[in-house]
Scaffold this active site. Structure first.
Site, PDB file in Angstrom:
ATOM      1  N   GLY A   1       0.825  -1.199   0.000  1.00 37.74           N
ATOM      2  CA  GLY A   1       0.000   0.000   0.000  1.00 37.74           C
ATOM      3  C   GLY A   1       0.865   1.255   0.000  1.00 37.74           C
ATOM      4  N   SER A   2       0.350   2.292   0.670  1.00 39.64           N
ATOM      5  CA  SER A   2       0.989   3.606   0.561  1.00 39.64           C
ATOM      6  C   SER A   2       2.363   3.675   1.219  1.00 39.64           C
ATOM      7  CB  SER A   2       0.086   4.672   1.163  1.00 39.64           C
ATOM      8  OG  SER A   2      -1.169   4.647   0.512  1.00 39.64           O
ATOM      9  N   THR A   3       2.722   2.692   2.062  1.00 41.57           N
ATOM     10  CA  THR A   3       4.083   2.736   2.612  1.00 41.57           C
ATOM     11  C   THR A   3       5.101   2.639   1.472  1.00 41.57           C
ATOM     12  OG1 THR A   3       4.034   0.341   2.990  1.00 41.57           O
ATOM     13  CG2 THR A   3       3.514   1.762   4.869  1.00 41.57           C
TER      14      THR A   3
ATOM     15  N   LYS B   1       5.020   4.263  -1.135  1.00 41.96           N
ATOM     16  CA  LYS B   1       5.256   5.595  -1.711  1.00 41.96           C
ATOM     17  C   LYS B   1       6.605   6.148  -1.278  1.00 41.96           C
ATOM     18  CE  LYS B   1       0.346   6.639  -2.177  1.00 41.96           C
ATOM     19  NZ  LYS B   1      -0.833   7.093  -1.420  1.00 41.96           N
TER      20      LYS B   1
END
Lengths: 485, 432
Positions: free
Chosen positions: A215-217, A219
């Site tokens: 997920g967004s980790t 990014k």
């Protein structure tokens, strides 16, 4: 008759000579073959009945020891802390083999490494030499990790970014290694069958053997790729403020959580975890830049941790993204074509924290022989050079922003500058994995952490910040206290 | 002259017995340390009993056969002690029984020396011995008292007592064979026909060979006791050969045996199975071949120097206290220990044959050779079976294996050899 009697004697001599020859064949010439025969249990019995060193936590707590029992095996392995360290120590089982530190440091525990025997007297009379393996994990940090995660499926990994020392390695559910290591094979098999029947799979070390959408980790990796390539700075590009991004070659837009609108330069889009902006960043950077950076952090390569069979965190190869920008866009925000172990995400955070240098993760601190002499100490070494120090510094500042006024405010350790990034990996069924990675103190990091709480209800970007952040905060605080400068 | 020789022989015997007792007590201590990490609590009394038993036999020999050979008793005592240590290490309950049987065996040794003041006295009861021997062989077949253990019908059950009459039959038959063959040796040795370089006796003289062959086959088939069957037949053929000095008996006997064995292997499943696992125990490593495979593992694990007494895992071998005790010793004492056992038996055989050669009377000579052949062949059959030199046929390792009948019978056999050696010394004196 005397001649016959003498011949009888010679005949006997010949018969017994045949016996002697065959004894030499069995006991000397072919002995090794027979000793290694799969039906032969003697080597197993020897290993199980020989003295074996202890496994100790960083604070000296005994995690594994051998106690005398009345059986052919003479000794029984037991794990006083029960399930708390099961995925670290592993087990020492007659029927299921060994796992964890029991496997990687088998020779050290059995005393087969280390210094040479000093004199013949020691060889003949000395106690069998065994080794005690001291770990890098303090018991109270591990316990905080367990208590903070509670009864939710998930993992907690904490590392010292400076040398790769593991400070916590906990996943729920876990198991009791003592019952698996019972020398009563039937009891051990029964326990193992019971554990295997549990659909939650307690035997699985989710921290380093299971992969999840990050997920967004992820990014953090995308941002690192952008910064390192030079095409992204803290001020440019300024991504359009939007509620949807439509990658080339599709009409299917990527949206922000809750249909929100966001945009701006890197610090802004990281702070609010802006999907549309990072998806566009990924597409703009191209597959090669993104995948290469992920591999610089350790993706597509099993971490050389001193535990058996760590999983590779996979990201699809560059070629597979050709003509497939929608997938590239999804991958840039940690979905679709990338998966990560919790350990790998902790290594990403640790790499940023350590100026871009990803150290080899390890649980062993030192090995001492049974007289307390140090025979082996962990030598810290670099695993991956992920990013330049200046890129790491820029990224750290951006991640501090996430904690100070973004999605990860609950990660903040009071009085300590903290950096972090949340993540919510959607599973498409209304559930999502709540993630967080982070490190502290941001200006001189001593602890990096990654937490995943699996399959939580809801799919808002807040999930990671709400569910995972408090757990990571508790572990960060405990680890900072236990791991002073 | 004689008193000097007597004193020398008896003092040698005493010295060797003490040496054997020290070895036994040392191994007993090590085995206890190995299994329980403690010194045996009863090492004092243990050493006392070992010494008392052997000293008892020694004193009896001093009085009853003062000029006899001084090596036989210490060798038997060493094997007995070695066996006891491993029985105690494997199964303390059996060890207590074996201790009692040792006492009974040594008593039987003394009683035999008393009852048989001259070996030639035995010659007089030739046909009694024959009948007793046949009766002992066939008794297990009698319904009601015969008992089958581990597939072999070789046991007698009389109330609470059970024993294997076959162990005694071998001695009784050796006496009968010696007596019978000495009388008929001239007749049996006469050349009738000639086949190349081999002188063949007349065909009708092969009658006794065929009879013995038939009897041993009967034992093998009806009692399923391959080991004893082989031992009886080998004993008879060897004695016939020694008595007649005709190699042809040995050859014909060997051919008959080979033919019988081949036929049995074809006709009987349990015999064929023995042959199959002899040729390849690994194919049936978990069932029929299990015992042989485990024995091989045990011996291999022992290597050259062994694991040390009490430190191996010989208890994985079925019947390790009886037929397979050699594998247990070989595991824990290594090639050094197993070779020492071979050497001990060779010394026994050598001593026995030396007594046979020194004997004046043909009966004594033949009996000594026969009794010695029993010891040597029996040990060869079981050791060879355990290490796959020959097919495995269950039989005890003389003096070493657990088993009352075997131990008592072998002490009687030893007493007869001692008696013959004493007779030799006396006739030497008369000759001077």
């Amino acid at each position: 008759m005397n001649r016959q009697i003498r011949r009888l004697g010679i005949g006997m001599l010949v018969l017994y000579a045949a016996l002697f020859v065959q004894l030499n064949v069995i006991q000397v010439l072919r002995a090794e073959t027979y000793n290694d025969h799969p039906e032969n249990t003697r080597a197993v019995i020897r290993d199980f009945s020989r003295p074996r060193g202890q496994i100790l936590a960083a604070d000296g707590t005994v995690l594994a020891r051998s106690v005398p029992i009345d059986s052919p095996f003479k000794l029984q392995r037991e794990y006083p802390e029960g399930e708390l360290f099961a995925h670290v120590t592993g087990y020492f089982s007659l029927n299921a083999g060994t796992d964890g530190v029991e496997r990687t440091y088998n020779d050290a525990l059995a005393g087969r490494t280390g210094e040479r025997i000093e004199d013949i007297g020691e060889l003949l009379l000395g106690e069998p030499r065994t080794g005690d393996v001291s770990l890098t994990i303090p018991t109270d940090v591990q316990r905080v990790a367990r208590d903070a995660l509670g009864g939710k499926r998930g993992s907690v990994v904490a590392l010292d970014p400076r040398d790769g020392a593991v400070l916590a390695l906990w996943s729920f559910p876990s198991y009791d290694p003592t019952v698996l290591s019972n020398v009563d094979i039937e009891a051990a098999q029964e326990a193992r069958d019971r554990i295997l029947a549990d659909e939650a799979n307690p035997l699985l070390a989710r921290t380093y053997r299971e992969t999840f959408f990050p997920g967004s980790t992820f990014k953090v990796v995308t941002a690192a790729a952008g910064l390192a390539s030079g095409s992204v700075t803290t001020t440019s590009p300024v991504y359009p403020t939007s509620n949807a991004y439509v990658p080339p070659l599709t009409s299917q837009p990527i949206r922000n959580f809750g249909g929100g609108t966001c945009g701006g330069a890197l610090p802004d889009i990281l702070r609010v975890s802006c999907n549309t902006a990072f998806a566009q960043m990924g597409v703009d950077l191209g597959a090669e830049t993104l995948v290469t950076k992920a591999e610089d952090f350790g993706f597509n390569d099993a971490p050389p941790i001193d535990l058996p069979a760590p999983a590779v965190s996979p990201i699809d190869d560059v070629a597979s993204f050709q003509q497939n920008t929608p997938v590239l866009a999804m991958t840039a925000i940690g979905q679709n074509a990338v998966r990560s172990t919790p350990l790998q995400m902790a290594l990403v955070a640790a790499g940023v924290a350590n100026g871009g240098d990803v150290m080899v993760p390890h649980v062993m601190r030192e090995v001492r022989d049974n007289e307390g002499r140090v025979v082996e100490t962990w030598e810290p070494r670099s695993w991956k050079r992920a990013i330049r120090p200046d890129v790491a510094a820029t990224l750290t500042d951006a991640m501090r922003g996430v904690v100070e006024e973004g999605t990860a405010t609950r990660l903040a350790v009071p009085g300590v500058p903290t950096a972090g990034k949340t993540g919510t990996a959607q599973l498409g069924n209304g559930l999502s994995h709540a993630w967080i990675v982070g490190f502290a103190p941001a200006d001189a990091p001593r602890v990096a952490v990654a937490v995943i709480v699996e399959a939580q209800p809801g799919a808002s970007e807040q999930t990671g910040g709400q569910v995972a952040a408090p757990i990571a905060q508790a572990v960060l605080s405990a680890a900072l206290a236990a791991n002073p400068e | 002259m004689i008193p000097v020789v007597q004193r020398l022989r008896r003092n040698t015997e005493l010295g060797l017995i003490l040496l054997g007792a020290v070895v036994t007590a040392g191994l007993y201590t090590l085995a206890s340390l190995g299994t329980t990490a403690n010194l045996p609590v009863n090492i004092g009394p243990f050493l006392g009993v070992v010494l008392a038993l052997l000293a008892g036999a020694h004193v009896a020999t001093r009085r009853l056969a003062p000029a006899s050979d001084g090596v036989l008793l210490p060798l038997a005592g060493l094997l007995n002690g070695l066996g006891y240590v491993w029985i105690a290490r494997l199964d303390p309950d059996l060890a207590a029984l074996q201790a009692v049987w040792t006492a009974v065996g040594i008593t039987a040794y003394v009683v035999t020396l008393v009852l048989v003041p001259k070996a030639r006295d035995l010659d007089r009861y030739r046909y009694t011995f024959m009948l007793v021997g046949i009766a002992l062989l066939l008794l297990p077949l009698v319904p009601g008292i015969g008992k089958t253990v581990n597939g072999a019908r070789i046991w007698l059950q009389l109330g609470p007592l059970s024993f294997q009459p076959g162990e005694f039959a071998k001695i009784v038959l050796a006496v009968f064979f010696a007596s019978y063959l000495v009388e008929k040796r001239e007749l049996l040795g006469m050349a009738g026909n000639r086949l190349g370089p081999v002188m063949l006796p007349e065909l009708r003289h092969f009658g006794p060979v065929l009879l013995a062959w038939g009897a041993s086959l009967l034992v093998m088939i009806s009692e399923r006791d391959l080991g004893s069957s082989l031992l009886f037949f080998a004993l008879f053929v060897v004695m016939l050969w020694v008595a007649t000095e005709r190699l042809s008996y040995l050859l014909v006997g060997g051919l008959l045996f080979a033919g019988g064995a081949l036929a049995a292997a074809t006709a009987f499943d349990h015999v064929r199975q023995r042959v199959d696992i002899w040729l390849d125990p690994w194919a049936a490593a978990t069932d029929q071949g299990f015992q042989l495979v485990q024995a091989t593992f045990a011996l291999a694990w022992g290597g050259i120097a062994g694991t040390g007494p009490g430190l191996g895992n010989p208890d994985r071998i079925p019947l390790v206290e009886t037929d397979f005790i050699f594998a247990a010793i070989g595991e824990e004492l290594g090639l050094l220990g197993s070779a020492a056992v071979l050497v001990t038996f060779l010394l026994l055989v050598g001593t026995g044959l030396r007594i046979a050669i020194a004997a004046q009377a043909p009966f004594n000579k033949l009996l000594a050779a026969g009794l010695t052949a029993i010891l040597g062949i029996q040990a060869f059959i079981i050791i060879g079976g355990v290490i796959r030199v020959v097919p495995l046929t269950g039989i005890t390792l003389p003096f070493v294996s657990y088993g009352g009948s075997s131990l008592v019978a072998n002490y009687v056999l030893l007493a007869l050899l001692i008696r013959i050696s004493a007779d030799n010394a006396e006739s030497e004196l008369e000759a001077r």
